[in-house]
Design an enzyme around this catalytic site. Structure first.
Site, mmCIF file in Angstrom:
data_model
loop_
_atom_site.group_PDB
_atom_site.id
_atom_site.type_symbol
_atom_site.label_atom_id
_atom_site.label_comp_id
_atom_site.label_asym_id
_atom_site.label_seq_id
_atom_site.Cartn_x
_atom_site.Cartn_y
_atom_site.Cartn_z
ATOM 1 N N SER A 680 24.033 45.956 34.968
ATOM 2 C CA SER A 680 24.271 44.549 35.369
ATOM 3 C C SER A 680 23.090 43.670 34.974
ATOM 4 C CB SER A 680 24.544 44.459 36.873
ATOM 5 O OG SER A 680 25.705 45.161 37.182
ATOM 6 N N GLY A 845 28.569 42.759 37.824
ATOM 7 C CA GLY A 845 29.683 43.598 37.363
ATOM 8 C C GLY A 845 29.752 44.982 37.970
ATOM 9 N N GLU A 846 28.613 45.608 38.216
ATOM 10 C CA GLU A 846 28.660 46.987 38.707
ATOM 11 C C GLU A 846 28.602 47.069 40.217
ATOM 12 O OE1 GLU A 846 26.446 49.808 35.790
ATOM 13 O OE2 GLU A 846 25.453 47.881 35.878
ATOM 14 N N PHE A 847 27.896 46.109 40.803
ATOM 15 C CA PHE A 847 27.750 46.112 42.254
ATOM 16 C C PHE A 847 29.101 46.242 42.956
ATOM 17 C CE2 PHE A 847 28.705 43.342 45.742
ATOM 18 C CZ PHE A 847 28.082 44.047 46.751
#
Ligand code: FES
Ligand code: FES
Length: 889
Positions: A680, A845-847
């Site tokens: 991210s 995006g990944e969180f």
């Protein structure tokens, strides 16, 4: 061969073809209309190839050209162009329904057929019409919204100009469509397999059919004389190390004496057509000696277990962490939860196959190998390829990218195609099947852990002890870094004074783990947030109150000992509270009977950047003669919206309209190294580097006494400036696990509302509410799209998806989420500017994947009292958990 007359996009075509060829191949190969995509090996599973035949949406991969004489075919190219898009294409762009865009042409064609017969479809009707079209990026919510919007455009209730964002009053916080959105929506964006290369040979790969085997001999003779075959190559034809190395030298490009995993590549065949290459690959005769295989970490660690890599222990590495002391923690504890959790292997599942084009350019000393693929760390990929292939001059050009979700932090087809281009000295194309794409890519590491979490009388967490194992699979890829990331974010959102952890990475003869959206922390956070919920129940505290009480605060330290300066997590909990209370009271009416409703909540905190110290990104800017600005950076955009982020930041900082910002982002020959589009980090690191480059340009303008291109030239000053951002972080101590891993983080809370059918065990997600604080939001619609897509992926991890090497072969066996699985979402964006983020922004995006699985499991327990600790929570597992709870009659 026969002649068929088919009207394609209004033009009458005389097509000479074998009647059994499918329409998709005729469109793509003969007519070069590559807007229709394929993802499922023409099995009718993905819908990416959808076109209209006589007004009906059909899967062109299933329609034989022999049945289409006299038919009227419309493809995405026949609908509109980027300059003059159709209203449905416009609606998809404006609704934010286009991320990577690989599914988009098929989706739009399916939507067109629906809207032609039903101008005002309900959500249920949209879901029915699009139920056979897959999307991995969006979670389908914005696709449904786009179809509604398109219907309104077509009914002339509103005009696109009514919903286009006003870009004249600033660009930050504005949902500007991503610069490439129209190309993707109109089918003109070229993904790797869409690139036509004159005279290119098609490749097929001979792959090992055993989980573990030695290779006794390879006979390429029978294949060499087959029709169309240019040649066959094996490991001995590779001039370099023949290794694909990131951290450990354990992955052969082509197998030598040993094959460590089913699907490992053994030989490459080049032929005139893919069909000929596949036939020749089947004729290569390889004598294997099957060897005992270890398929689980338990088997791999058992005494006397066969070694996956001869001479190396199956326990490849272990890392530990110690903060405070556990004896004190347990003494202070009034309640302790101690239990096991596990998560499954998951394929990241981008729709696009792992295609690659490669060719050799130039001669003699100027010889350069060019590979075209969809890597997200192209400068690093070049380094890996240089060693592996034994050639210095390599250029990586990125094509449009059909999603990746971490998979393309590793090289997949590039090494095979590059090796073949060098060996055969011919341009080559490699378009592997879906099964091969699954075989050649990393997966989300399965995790198992034992976790102990305690709290004192007041409900303050006293300590956390974790012993966890990650299944590495056959190769290490980024495995050690994934264990490290789990330690770096181990304590999640909370202040935990005493922590002890041990993480192990274990080889098996399975598919190997790597970067998968979130890469480690989603697995650990599932365990932690489940344990937090269990503990809050045990001590009788409300889960929100318990989390608020235990939230870390500025000035306190995470499990690595890093003292944080900013920690906006409590604000997320407070914002979630009214939603939680409302959902709880609504669920109260559904506590009895067969279908029971529950509400669960989980938090998450995610460090921005790469796992190692000193994460670095460089971006350059160049003032153009017309006053525009060209941005140079190897910042991949496989759908996250990085193109829009760079454009909006640059336009804002320069006071230019977005159309004056030009991006050069996908070519190692032209861009500085911005490192990976992972962790991210793109907004924080590359957006930050961009602003530094602009600062340097502005300083030069000041020095030159003018701000135009001519002013700089007249002052004899360069027009191009570089910005480099470096994170001030440190490595973790190898024993204590203490150090400063990340400068900044994104925080949030998710709340799942579910219904559980207590007779079938089926769990339905009614809604997920996501509160996220990603700092300053540059483009709200793109951020929402990232969150919705992440929620969908998190729900898949929670309930459904599992990759079993050798059994999972396509989208059906993977249980790919369809629009039918999509659920309502509500997104609350908080914006606490982060001190070191560009304009206060961090990535998101990944969180999104961190809290989802735990929130759903917590909701299942709330509904039924049954706790699922081993993912995915399939109906069988839910039923078993329910049975366990029932008292014996
Ligand atoms: S390629 Fe036709 S449905 Fe997948
Ligand atoms: S936008 Fe649908 S697969 Fe990427």
């Amino acid at each position: 061969m026969k002649t068929f007359h088919v009207r394609v996009n209004g033009i009458l075509r005389q097509i000479v073809a074998d009647p059994s060829r499918v329409l998709l191949d005729v469109l793509r190969e003969d007519l070069r209309l590559t807007g229709a995509k394929q993802s499922c090996d023409r099995k009718g599973q993905c819908g990416a190839c959808t076109v209209l035949v006589n007004g009906e949406a059909v899967k062109s991969c299933l329609k034989k050209i022999g049945d289409l004489n006299g038919a009227e075919v419309t493809t995405i190219e026949g609908l509109g162009s980027p300059e003059n898009p159709h209203l449905i294409q416009e609606a998809f762009v404006l609704a934010g329904a286009v991320q990577c865009g690989y599914c988009t042409p098929g989706m739009i064609m399916a939507a067109k057929a629906l809207l032609d017969r039903n101008p005002d479809p309900s959500e249920e009707e949209i879901k029915k019409a699009l139920s056979r079209n897959l999307c991995r990026c969006t979670g389908y919510r914005k696709i449904i919204a786009a179809v509604h919007l398109a219907a309104r455009f077509l009914r002339r209730e509103i005009h696109p100009r009514d919903v286009r964002p006003d870009l004249s009053r600033g660009l930050i916080g504005v949902s500007m469509p991503r610069p490439t959105a129209y190309l993707r929506a109109c089918g003109t964006a070229q993904f790797t397999a869409d690139i036509h290369v004159d005279g290119a040979f098609e490749l097929a790969v001979v792959r090992n059919p055993h989980h573990h085997a030695s290779i006794e001999s390879i006979d390429i003779g029978p294949a060499l004389n087959m029709a169309g075959v240019e040649g066959v190559m094996t490991a001995k034809d590779i001039k370099g190390t023949n290794r694909i190395k990131y951290l450990v030298d354990d992955q052969p490009l082509l197998c030598e004496q040993m094959a460590h995993v089913l699907g490992a590549p053994v030989a490459i065949v080049a032929a005139r057509t893919r069909k000929e290459a596949l036939a020749a690959a089947a004729a290569v005769s390889v004598a294997y000696k099957p060897l005992p295989a270890v398929r689980t970490p338990e088997e791999a660690l058992a005494g006397g277990a066969p070694e996956v890599h001869e001479g190396q222990p199956n326990l490849c590495s272990s890392l530990s962490q110690v903060k405070g002391d556990m004896e004190t923690a347990w003494k202070q504890s009034a309640a302790v939860v101690e239990t096991d959790f596990s998560t499954q292997m998951i394929h990241q599942a981008p729709l696009e196959p792992e295609a690659c084009v490669a060719f050799v350019d130039g001669e003699g000393e100027d010889t350069e190998l060019v590979v075209i693929g969809r890597g997200i760390n192209i400068h690093h990929h070049v380094m890996v390829l240089q060693e592996s292939l034994g050639i210095e001059n390599i250029r990586y050009e990125e094509a449009f990218s059909g999603g990746q979700f971490g998979i393309k932090l590793d090289i997949t087809s590039e090494a095979l195609a590059g090796a073949a281009a060098l060996h055969f000295r011919k341009p080559v194309r490699y378009v592997p099947s879906l099964t091969e794409s699954m075989w050649m890519t990393t997966k989300r590491h399965p995790m198992s852990c034992r976790m102990k979490l305690g709290a004192d009388q007041e409900g303050r967490i006293t300590g956390l002890e974790v012993d966890f194992t990650l299944e590495n699979g056959a190769y290490t890829s980024w495995g050690t870094a994934i264990v490290l990331r789990m330690l770096q974010m181990l304590s999640g959102c909370y202040h935990i004074p005493h922590v002890k952890a041990m993480g192990r990475l274990v080889y098996t003869n399975n598919a190997w783990g790597g970067a998968a959206r979130g890469a480690g922390p989603p697995q650990m956070n599932f365990a932690l947030e489940s344990a937090v919920d269990l503990l809050s129940r045990k001590i009788g505290q409300d889960p929100v109150e318990f989390r608020l009480r235990n939230s870390l605060a500025p000035g306190q330290s995470i499990s690595t000992g890093q003292v944080v300066e900013e920690w906006p997590f409590p604000g997320c909990l407070e914002a979630a509270l009214p939603h939680f209370q409302k959902a709880r009271s609504e669920a109260a009416a559904h506590r009895e009977g067969r279908i029971r409703r529950g509400v669960g909540l989980a938090g998450g905190s995610f460090g921005i950047g790469k796992a190692g110290p000193g994460d670095k990104s460089s971006v350059a800017v160049e003032l153009d003669p017309d006053g525009g600005l060209t941005v140079y950076g190897s910042v991949a955009d496989p759908g996250e919206g990085n193109d829009a982020m760079l454009t909006q930041l640059a336009a804002h900082a320069m006071g230019l309209p977005p159309e004056k910002i030009r991006l050069v982002t996908r070519d190692t020959g032209r861009t500085p190294d911005s490192s990976s589009a992972s962790g991210s980090r793109s907004t924080y690191m590359s957006g930050g580097a961009l602003l530094l480059a602009i600062e340097n340009l502005k300083k030069a303008m000041e020095e030159a006494g003018g701000s135009t291109f001519e002013d700089l030239v007249k002052a004899d000053m360069p027009t191009r400036y570089l910005g480099t951002k470096v994170q001030q972080t440190t490595p973790l101590d190898p024993v204590s696990g203490q150090g400063v891993p990340y400068e900044s983080r994104v925080h949030g809370v998710q709340m799942a509302e579910v219904e559980v059918d207590t007779e079938t065990g089926r769990v339905e997600i009614l809604k997920i509410t996501a509160v996220v604080d990603p700092g300053t939001v540059i483009n709200p619609r793109i951020v929402e799209g990232q969150i919705e897509g992440g929620l969908d992926m998190g729900a898949g991890m929670a309930l459904r998806e599992e990759y079993i090497h050798g059994e999972t072969r396509d989208w059906v066996t993977f249980r790919f989420p369809t629009i039918r699985n999509s659920f309502e979402t509500e997104i609350v964006l908080l914006q606490t500017p982060r001190k070191k983020g560009p304009l206060g922004a961090v990535g998101v995006g990944e969180f999104v994947l961190l809290p989802t699985a735990a929130a759903i499991m917590n909701a299942i327990e709330d509904a039924t009292g049954a706790r699922i600790r081993h993912l995915p929570a399939t109906p069988e597992k839910v039923l078993a958990a329910l049975r366990e709870m029932k008292p014996e009659p």
